[in-house]
Design an enzyme around this catalytic site. Structure first.
Site, PDB file in Angstrom:
ATOM      1  N   LYS A 174     -95.752 -20.561  94.125  1.00 39.68           N
ATOM      2  CA  LYS A 174     -96.541 -20.339  95.347  1.00 39.68           C
ATOM      3  C   LYS A 174     -96.657 -18.845  95.663  1.00 39.68           C
ATOM      4  O   LYS A 174     -97.720 -18.379  96.091  1.00 39.68           O
ATOM      5  CB  LYS A 174     -95.915 -21.083  96.521  1.00 39.68           C
ATOM      6  CG  LYS A 174     -96.064 -22.594  96.456  1.00 39.68           C
ATOM      7  CD  LYS A 174     -97.522 -23.037  96.414  1.00 39.68           C
ATOM      8  CE  LYS A 174     -98.249 -22.760  97.725  1.00 39.68           C
ATOM      9  NZ  LYS A 174     -99.648 -23.291  97.689  1.00 39.68           N
ATOM     10  N   TYR A 226     -90.751 -23.651  92.216  1.00 35.96           N
ATOM     11  CA  TYR A 226     -91.816 -23.977  93.172  1.00 35.96           C
ATOM     12  C   TYR A 226     -92.219 -22.762  93.986  1.00 35.96           C
ATOM     13  O   TYR A 226     -93.401 -22.396  94.053  1.00 35.96           O
ATOM     14  CB  TYR A 226     -91.367 -25.102  94.100  1.00 35.96           C
ATOM     15  CG  TYR A 226     -92.182 -25.188  95.371  1.00 35.96           C
ATOM     16  CD1 TYR A 226     -93.554 -25.446  95.327  1.00 35.96           C
ATOM     17  CD2 TYR A 226     -91.592 -24.971  96.613  1.00 35.96           C
ATOM     18  CE1 TYR A 226     -94.307 -25.505  96.490  1.00 35.96           C
ATOM     19  CE2 TYR A 226     -92.346 -25.031  97.779  1.00 35.96           C
ATOM     20  CZ  TYR A 226     -93.694 -25.294  97.713  1.00 35.96           C
ATOM     21  OH  TYR A 226     -94.446 -25.340  98.876  1.00 35.96           O
ATOM     22  N   ASP A 268     -93.244 -20.951 103.629  1.00 32.06           N
ATOM     23  CA  ASP A 268     -92.271 -19.923 103.977  1.00 32.06           C
ATOM     24  C   ASP A 268     -91.249 -19.697 102.865  1.00 32.06           C
ATOM     25  O   ASP A 268     -90.525 -18.705 102.867  1.00 32.06           O
ATOM     26  CB  ASP A 268     -91.556 -20.251 105.289  1.00 32.06           C
ATOM     27  CG  ASP A 268     -90.802 -21.581 105.274  1.00 32.06           C
ATOM     28  OD1 ASP A 268     -90.866 -22.305 104.267  1.00 32.06           O
ATOM     29  OD2 ASP A 268     -90.169 -21.907 106.307  1.00 32.06           O
ATOM     30  N   GLU A 269     -91.190 -20.599 101.891  1.00 30.79           N
ATOM     31  CA  GLU A 269     -90.199 -20.469 100.827  1.00 30.79           C
ATOM     32  C   GLU A 269     -90.443 -19.248  99.941  1.00 30.79           C
ATOM     33  O   GLU A 269     -89.539 -18.814  99.223  1.00 30.79           O
ATOM     34  CB  GLU A 269     -90.147 -21.746  99.999  1.00 30.79           C
ATOM     35  CG  GLU A 269     -89.712 -22.946 100.813  1.00 30.79           C
ATOM     36  CD  GLU A 269     -89.302 -24.140  99.974  1.00 30.79           C
ATOM     37  OE1 GLU A 269     -88.774 -23.930  98.859  1.00 30.79           O
ATOM     38  OE2 GLU A 269     -89.503 -25.266 100.437  1.00 30.79           O
TER      39      GLU A 269
END
Length: 350
Positions: free
Chosen positions: A159, A155, A131-132
């Site tokens: 993703k 990060y 969800d980030e």
């Protein structure tokens, strides 16, 4: 099913492997065995005739193409990734390589498999994400499958990039891709650089429990075994081209979560010299670019595939604390390899 699971010796990947074997699937676990991977996480299935392991790097396209061609999976589940935000701030390069270049290599290997005619008609490439990628929420609202991407850390940017690659291979090459984005996982076998294991282990040893900023960052917590069930369901029944958000419906501030863990420790360790354990909490300088709030709307996977989380946060957190108390040998072995939970690194709440 025949499932090729990358990153299957990691935290979430090993939960998927254990559950898949329990369900009667055949599993090829592909893992490079970097620092956060642990063969002990899958030791209980290692002798099962339906399980096999290959120590390979997902960035190695010839190796991925060979493994897929030999194993002939019904689905490739890509869980191999660098995941720790603190590490991505200190050294982004590994995240770019594994999360982006590795995903590209896997997508290309899977495309060759489909175009060869060897893949079954029901084949799926299942890309597992976070969800980030959606960035940070205000005090209200939830991420949905159509939320815009606004990653704020190396990060999450890596993703997000891998998610876009998966989408592009679906749209350009008609690869049967499904994507899932999950909230913060917790549960057994989580590497002790993450928030919950750090809190438990430091509290046991009477060390400071450091919390970034004021501890008012909010996360939605998902038990890893619930997540594994959801991922396997999507691998079997998810519609190619679709994205499914997976959440635990359990929002907590980091401070509230830590206090909950400390309360469980107080109850489980009545004779502890360090009780009350919340007296060990120490607020430290916040992490750069720290997202304020995540919250997942997981109505779609419930509506279309019938999945709902089985663990409440209270039950799941108590079971998790007990697991770390009962499995000290597991995390002590990791520490003997040189990992120190007392360092700043390890406060990422994911």
């Amino acid at each position: 099913m025949r499932l090729m699971v990358t990153g299957g010796a990691g935290f979430i990947g090993s939960a998927v492997v254990r559950q898949a074997i329990a369900d009667g699937d055949e599993v090829l676990n592909v893992d490079k065995l970097t620092y956060a991977a642990n063969p002990d996480n899958v030791a209980m299935v290692a002798d099962d005739p339906r399980y096999r392991f290959a120590q390979e790097d997902i960035c190695d396209f010839p190796a991925m193409a060979r493994l897929i061609a030999e194993f002939k999976p019904d689905a490739v589940m890509n869980l191999a990734a660098e995941t720790h935000v603190d590490r991505s701030i200190d050294g982004p390069g590994a995240f770019i390589q594994t999360n982006i270049v590795g995903t590209y290599a896997l997508l290309e290997a899977a495309r060759g498999y489909v175009e060869s005619g060897d893949a079954p008609e029901t084949f799926r490439f299942h890309h597992i994400s976070t969800d980030e990628v959606y960035g940070s929420l205000g005090p209200t609202g939830e991420f949905t499958e159509t939320s815009p991407y606004q990653p704020n850390s190396p990060y999450s940017a890596a993703k997000a990039s891998s998610d876009m690659l998966a989408r592009a291979w679906r749209e350009t090459f008609n690869l049967p891709v499904v994507v899932t984005n999950c909230s913060n996982n917790y549960g057994p076998y989580q590497f002790p650089e993450k928030l919950i294991p750090v809190v438990i282990i430091n509290a046991l040893e009477g060390k400071d429990i450091p919390i970034y900023g004021k501890g008012d960052q909010i996360r939605d917590w998902l038990h890893v075994e619930d997540h594994a069930q959801a991922l396997l369901l999507v691998a079997r029944a998810g519609k190619p081209g679709e994205t499914y958000n997976v959440g635990g419906r359990a929002e907590r501030t980091n401070l509230d979560l830590v206090k909950t863990i400390c309360k469980v420790l107080d109850e489980e360790l009545k004779d502890s010299a360090h009780a009350p354990h919340d007296s060990l909490i120490k607020f430290v300088a916040d992490r750069p670019g720290h997202d304020k709030r995540y919250a997942i709307n997981c109505d779609k996977i419930g509506r279309e595939l019938g999945w709902t989380p089985a663990h409440s946060i209270e039950e799941g957190m108590r079971d998790t604390v007990k697991w770390y108390l009962d499995n000290r040998d597991w995390w002590e072995k990791i520490r003997q390899g040189g990992f120190d939970t007392s360092k700043r690194q390890g406060l990422k709440s994911a």
